[in-house]
Design a protein around this motif. Structure first.
Motif, PDB file in Angstrom:
ATOM      1  N   ALA A 137       0.830  -1.205   0.000  1.00 53.04           N
ATOM      2  CA  ALA A 137       0.000   0.000   0.000  1.00 53.04           C
ATOM      3  C   ALA A 137       0.866   1.257   0.000  1.00 53.04           C
ATOM      4  CB  ALA A 137      -0.922  -0.015   1.214  1.00 53.04           C
ATOM      5  N   ILE A 138       1.984   1.224   0.731  1.00 52.18           N
ATOM      6  CA  ILE A 138       2.892   2.375   0.726  1.00 52.18           C
ATOM      7  C   ILE A 138       3.437   2.608  -0.677  1.00 52.18           C
ATOM      8  CG2 ILE A 138       5.075   3.293   1.606  1.00 52.18           C
ATOM      9  CD1 ILE A 138       4.571   1.728   4.186  1.00 52.18           C
ATOM     10  N   ARG A 139       3.850   1.551  -1.347  1.00 53.46           N
ATOM     11  CA  ARG A 139       4.381   1.687  -2.701  1.00 53.46           C
ATOM     12  C   ARG A 139       3.330   2.240  -3.652  1.00 53.46           C
ATOM     13  NH1 ARG A 139       7.337  -4.198  -2.340  1.00 53.46           N
ATOM     14  NH2 ARG A 139       9.389  -3.466  -1.596  1.00 53.46           N
ATOM     15  N   ALA A 140       2.090   1.798  -3.470  1.00 56.69           N
ATOM     16  CA  ALA A 140       1.024   2.244  -4.373  1.00 56.69           C
ATOM     17  C   ALA A 140       0.649   3.700  -4.144  1.00 56.69           C
ATOM     18  CB  ALA A 140      -0.203   1.345  -4.190  1.00 56.69           C
ATOM     19  N   LEU A 141       0.802   4.182  -2.915  1.00 60.56           N
ATOM     20  CA  LEU A 141       0.342   5.531  -2.573  1.00 60.56           C
ATOM     21  C   LEU A 141       1.491   6.497  -2.300  1.00 60.56           C
ATOM     22  CD1 LEU A 141      -2.534   4.511  -0.111  1.00 60.56           C
ATOM     23  CD2 LEU A 141      -2.764   5.171  -2.513  1.00 60.56           C
ATOM     24  N   ALA A 142       2.714   6.099  -2.606  1.00 56.02           N
ATOM     25  CA  ALA A 142       3.879   6.911  -2.247  1.00 56.02           C
ATOM     26  C   ALA A 142       3.786   8.337  -2.769  1.00 56.02           C
ATOM     27  CB  ALA A 142       5.162   6.244  -2.752  1.00 56.02           C
ATOM     28  N   ASP A 143       3.238   8.521  -3.955  1.00 51.85           N
ATOM     29  CA  ASP A 143       3.190   9.865  -4.520  1.00 51.85           C
ATOM     30  C   ASP A 143       2.265  10.799  -3.744  1.00 51.85           C
ATOM     31  OD1 ASP A 143       0.949   8.423  -5.354  1.00 51.85           O
ATOM     32  OD2 ASP A 143       0.718   9.619  -7.170  1.00 51.85           O
ATOM     33  N   ARG A 144       1.391  10.235  -2.891  1.00 52.76           N
ATOM     34  CA  ARG A 144       0.478  11.067  -2.103  1.00 52.76           C
ATOM     35  C   ARG A 144       1.197  11.738  -0.925  1.00 52.76           C
ATOM     36  NH1 ARG A 144      -4.589   8.723  -3.355  1.00 52.76           N
ATOM     37  NH2 ARG A 144      -4.359   7.870  -5.467  1.00 52.76           N
ATOM     38  N   ILE A 145       2.391  11.284  -0.590  1.00 53.05           N
ATOM     39  CA  ILE A 145       3.092  11.833   0.573  1.00 53.05           C
ATOM     40  C   ILE A 145       3.345  13.327   0.423  1.00 53.05           C
ATOM     41  CG2 ILE A 145       5.422  11.384  -0.308  1.00 53.05           C
ATOM     42  CD1 ILE A 145       4.287  11.022   3.356  1.00 53.05           C
ATOM     43  N   LEU A 173      13.221   3.838   2.464  1.00 53.86           N
ATOM     44  CA  LEU A 173      12.565   4.962   1.785  1.00 53.86           C
ATOM     45  C   LEU A 173      12.657   4.790   0.275  1.00 53.86           C
ATOM     46  CD1 LEU A 173      13.702   8.102   3.840  1.00 53.86           C
ATOM     47  CD2 LEU A 173      11.422   7.077   3.789  1.00 53.86           C
ATOM     48  N   ASP A 174      13.817   4.336  -0.183  1.00 52.09           N
ATOM     49  CA  ASP A 174      14.000   4.129  -1.623  1.00 52.09           C
ATOM     50  C   ASP A 174      13.139   2.973  -2.121  1.00 52.09           C
ATOM     51  OD1 ASP A 174      15.295   4.422  -4.208  1.00 52.09           O
ATOM     52  OD2 ASP A 174      16.396   2.592  -3.691  1.00 52.09           O
ATOM     53  N   GLU A 175      13.117   1.877  -1.385  1.00 51.50           N
ATOM     54  CA  GLU A 175      12.369   0.689  -1.813  1.00 51.50           C
ATOM     55  C   GLU A 175      10.869   0.952  -1.864  1.00 51.50           C
ATOM     56  OE1 GLU A 175      13.462  -2.398   0.885  1.00 51.50           O
ATOM     57  OE2 GLU A 175      15.606  -2.243   0.409  1.00 51.50           O
ATOM     58  N   THR A 176      10.368   1.814  -1.000  1.00 58.94           N
ATOM     59  CA  THR A 176       8.927   2.096  -0.973  1.00 58.94           C
ATOM     60  C   THR A 176       8.514   3.162  -1.980  1.00 58.94           C
ATOM     61  OG1 THR A 176       9.293   3.716   0.797  1.00 58.94           O
ATOM     62  CG2 THR A 176       8.675   1.476   1.463  1.00 58.94           C
ATOM     63  N   GLY A 177       9.488   3.859  -2.574  1.00 61.05           N
ATOM     64  CA  GLY A 177       9.178   4.935  -3.506  1.00 61.05           C
ATOM     65  C   GLY A 177       9.001   6.283  -2.836  1.00 61.05           C
ATOM     66  N   LEU A 178       9.098   6.340  -1.512  1.00 62.24           N
ATOM     67  CA  LEU A 178       8.936   7.608  -0.804  1.00 62.24           C
ATOM     68  C   LEU A 178      10.109   8.550  -1.046  1.00 62.24           C
ATOM     69  CD1 LEU A 178       7.579   6.247   2.607  1.00 62.24           C
ATOM     70  CD2 LEU A 178       6.286   7.565   0.914  1.00 62.24           C
ATOM     71  N   LEU A 179      11.309   7.995  -1.203  1.00 57.24           N
ATOM     72  CA  LEU A 179      12.508   8.823  -1.348  1.00 57.24           C
ATOM     73  C   LEU A 179      12.420   9.719  -2.571  1.00 57.24           C
ATOM     74  CD1 LEU A 179      15.330   9.462  -0.185  1.00 57.24           C
ATOM     75  CD2 LEU A 179      16.245   7.724  -1.731  1.00 57.24           C
ATOM     76  N   SER A 180      12.028   9.162  -3.701  1.00 62.49           N
ATOM     77  CA  SER A 180      11.968   9.959  -4.929  1.00 62.49           C
ATOM     78  C   SER A 180      10.907  11.047  -4.858  1.00 62.49           C
ATOM     79  CB  SER A 180      11.694   9.048  -6.132  1.00 62.49           C
ATOM     80  OG  SER A 180      10.451   8.383  -5.989  1.00 62.49           O
ATOM     81  N   GLN A 181       9.954  10.891  -3.954  1.00 61.42           N
ATOM     82  CA  GLN A 181       8.894  11.888  -3.810  1.00 61.42           C
ATOM     83  C   GLN A 181       9.313  13.046  -2.909  1.00 61.42           C
ATOM     84  OE1 GLN A 181       6.056  11.878  -5.513  1.00 61.42           O
ATOM     85  NE2 GLN A 181       6.702   9.993  -6.535  1.00 61.42           N
ATOM     86  N   ILE A 182      10.017  12.744  -1.821  1.00 64.01           N
ATOM     87  CA  ILE A 182      10.339  13.805  -0.865  1.00 64.01           C
ATOM     88  C   ILE A 182      11.779  14.295  -0.990  1.00 64.01           C
ATOM     89  CG2 ILE A 182       8.588  13.111   0.785  1.00 64.01           C
ATOM     90  CD1 ILE A 182      10.642  11.605   2.361  1.00 64.01           C
ATOM     91  N   LEU A 183      12.678  13.445  -1.508  1.00 60.01           N
ATOM     92  CA  LEU A 183      14.080  13.835  -1.675  1.00 60.01           C
ATOM     93  C   LEU A 183      14.594  13.345  -3.030  1.00 60.01           C
ATOM     94  CD1 LEU A 183      15.401  12.958   1.908  1.00 60.01           C
ATOM     95  CD2 LEU A 183      15.164  15.259   0.950  1.00 60.01           C
ATOM     96  N   PRO A 184      14.068  13.899  -4.118  1.00 57.62           N
ATOM     97  CA  PRO A 184      14.515  13.435  -5.446  1.00 57.62           C
ATOM     98  C   PRO A 184      15.995  13.670  -5.673  1.00 57.62           C
ATOM     99  CG  PRO A 184      13.216  15.459  -5.609  1.00 57.62           C
ATOM    100  CD  PRO A 184      13.060  14.965  -4.204  1.00 57.62           C
ATOM    101  N   GLU A 185      16.587  14.670  -5.008  1.00 59.48           N
ATOM    102  CA  GLU A 185      18.023  14.939  -5.166  1.00 59.48           C
ATOM    103  C   GLU A 185      18.853  13.773  -4.624  1.00 59.48           C
ATOM    104  OE1 GLU A 185      15.791  18.797  -4.395  1.00 59.48           O
ATOM    105  OE2 GLU A 185      15.885  16.795  -3.486  1.00 59.48           O
ATOM    106  N   VAL A 186      18.366  13.139  -3.571  1.00 61.92           N
ATOM    107  CA  VAL A 186      19.073  11.982  -3.002  1.00 61.92           C
ATOM    108  C   VAL A 186      18.840  10.753  -3.880  1.00 61.92           C
ATOM    109  CG1 VAL A 186      19.278  10.476  -0.988  1.00 61.92           C
ATOM    110  CG2 VAL A 186      18.945  12.942  -0.677  1.00 61.92           C
ATOM    111  N   ALA A 187      17.622  10.572  -4.344  1.00 62.79           N
ATOM    112  CA  ALA A 187      17.320   9.446  -5.224  1.00 62.79           C
ATOM    113  C   ALA A 187      18.140   9.510  -6.500  1.00 62.79           C
ATOM    114  CB  ALA A 187      15.827   9.424  -5.557  1.00 62.79           C
ATOM    115  N   ALA A 188      18.482  10.721  -6.956  1.00 63.20           N
ATOM    116  CA  ALA A 188      19.254  10.897  -8.189  1.00 63.20           C
ATOM    117  C   ALA A 188      20.677  10.372  -8.065  1.00 63.20           C
ATOM    118  CB  ALA A 188      19.288  12.376  -8.583  1.00 63.20           C
ATOM    119  N   MET A 189      21.148  10.107  -6.842  1.00 66.60           N
ATOM    120  CA  MET A 189      22.502   9.591  -6.655  1.00 66.60           C
ATOM    121  C   MET A 189      22.614   8.106  -6.997  1.00 66.60           C
ATOM    122  SD  MET A 189      23.827  11.616  -3.223  1.00 66.60           S
ATOM    123  CE  MET A 189      22.649  10.891  -2.112  1.00 66.60           C
TER     124      MET A 189
END
Length: 415
Positions: A137-145, A173-189
């Motif tokens: 459910a977290i993965r499915a709704l991560a963009d809502r954060i 955070l990365d595995e759930t997709g939350l990282l790219s939503q709240i810290l895309p600069e970190v996910a870009a690494m």
């Protein structure tokens, strides 16, 4: 504490209490040295904004538990009878060491999207696993954060990054997709390659995870700075026969400021984080610095955090702590008064010499400070003599100046 007593009854029982959430039936009561939040059992209407319920009404204990977030937070204990009430399977989840929502996870996360981030934080704090349906459910709704306030996101991140399993937290955070939503600069690494001779650990993201893990009891400022210390690398990667990141510290500092502002960190916290990101590579040059410049680093108010970031950076890459140990030994040889001694001169002293305030003020004061830190001047009189010497040298270098020295003690006014 949760109770069937209405707020007005609690306030009547405890005259010095006061309401803190009238709409939610919460009253703060002073008990000895502690404040206790007393909440009336309640149920809530639909959450229309992903955070606040549309209505609240008082209810039974069982109904109150049914609206809560995770089963391990849905246990009620009666201290008078010693009875533990578990209507949601919280005890079993504690034994199985898992995070599971009460009821449908999608409904719980739609009610309050921050619960997704809280699930990750709790899993890391307690060393639990997130139950599969809850994780899905977290993965499915991560963009809502991103509909949650950045202040609430910041507070959860701070607890996660200063917790005992912060490295696992970043990966989760990365595995759930939350990282790219709240810290895309970190996910870009992720996937940004590094020179293997200096970074055998792998890409920049892996290095950051290991650096966070290497920190020893970090403050929130140090944890955020470590998380962001290499976010300039994806933007500065060059390949000219070698992998390089020219200016990544400067670029990273600029991006770090943007992230801090997005997370609504205070101005002071932001400046400290930006300074740590900007200067995290400079400690490697300390053995080659002039004595005065080196002592200026030792005197920095954030030196301990900068040094710990440098150590974690080394541990997470090549593992060579030779320079780190040299810094510790060199600083240990200095007494506190040698690291940051009181200044010998101020601007008032220069004015007393007949100088008018202007750009030369700073240059003269900094020259005196350098000489003091290097041990070339030790008293106020020696500092004044150095100023006079510098002024004479300055006048001699001006076009049209004569070669006759000034009378001792005479100081010309500097425009």
């Amino acid at each position: 504490m949760a109770t069937s007593a209405r707020p007005e009854e609690v306030l009547h029982l405890f005259p010095h209490a006061f309401p803190v959430g009238v709409a939610f039936g919460v009253v703060r009561v002073r008990m000895g040295d502690h404040w206790v939040e007393v909440a009336t059992f309640r149920v809530e209407g639909p959450y229309l904004d992903g955070r606040h319920p549309s209505e609240v009404r008082y209810s039974s204990a069982r109904e109150d538990v049914a609206r809560r977030d995770f089963t391990i937070n849905g246990l009620l204990y009666d201290p008078l009878t010693g009875t533990l009430y578990d209507w949601v399977g919280g005890q079993q989840d504690l034994l199985r060491r898992r995070i599971r929502t009460i009821g449908d996870p999608r409904e719980r996360f739609q009610e309050d999207r921050l619960r997704m981030l809280r699930a990750v934080r709790l899993a890391c704090e307690l060393d639990f696993e997130i139950e599969p349906d809850t994780l899905q459910a977290i993965r499915a709704l991560a963009d809502r954060i991103r509909t949650t306030s950045w202040e609430r996101i910041r507070d959860e991140l701070a607890r996660l990054l200063t917790g005992p399993r912060r490295a696992r937290g970043l990966r989760l955070l990365d595995e759930t997709g939350l990282l790219s939503q709240i810290l895309p600069e970190v996910a870009a690494m992720k996937g940004v390659v590094q020179p293997p001779e200096y970074h055998p650990e792998g890409d920049v993201f892996t290095h950051t995870v290991l650096a966070l893990d290497a920190l020893r009891d970090p403050s929130a400022v140090l944890a955020f700075a470590t998380l962001l210390h290499d976010i300039g690398k994806p933007l500065t990667l060059t390949r000219d026969g070698r992998i390089r990141f020219p200016g990544h510290d400067r670029v990273g500092a600029e991006r770090a400021r943007e992230v801090c502002q997005r997370l609504r960190l205070s101005r002071e916290e932001t400046e400290r984080i930006v300074a740590l990101v900007r200067d995290h590579m400079r400690l490697a040059d300390l053995p080659r610095m002039r004595e005065a410049k080196r002592r200026r680093f030792f005197a920095r108010s954030d030196f301990e955090e900068l040094l710990e970031l440098y150590r974690a950076d080394c541990v997470a890459s090549h593992g060579d702590l030779t320079t780190y140990e040299w810094i510790l030994a060199t600083r240990a040889e200095l007494r506190p008064e040698e690291v940051n001694p009181p200044r010998l001169l101020t601007g008032d002293d220069l004015i007393a010499l007949g100088l008018r305030p202007g750009p030369p003020f700073r240059e003269l004061l900094e020259a005196v400070r350098d000489a003091q830190l290097e041990g070339r001047v030790r008293t106020r009189e020696e500092a004044l003599a150095l100023v006079r010497e510098l002024l004479r040298a300055q006048e001699k270098s001006l076009p049209g100046s004569n070669s006759h020295p000034e009378p001792p003690g005479e100081v010309r006014t500097v425009p």
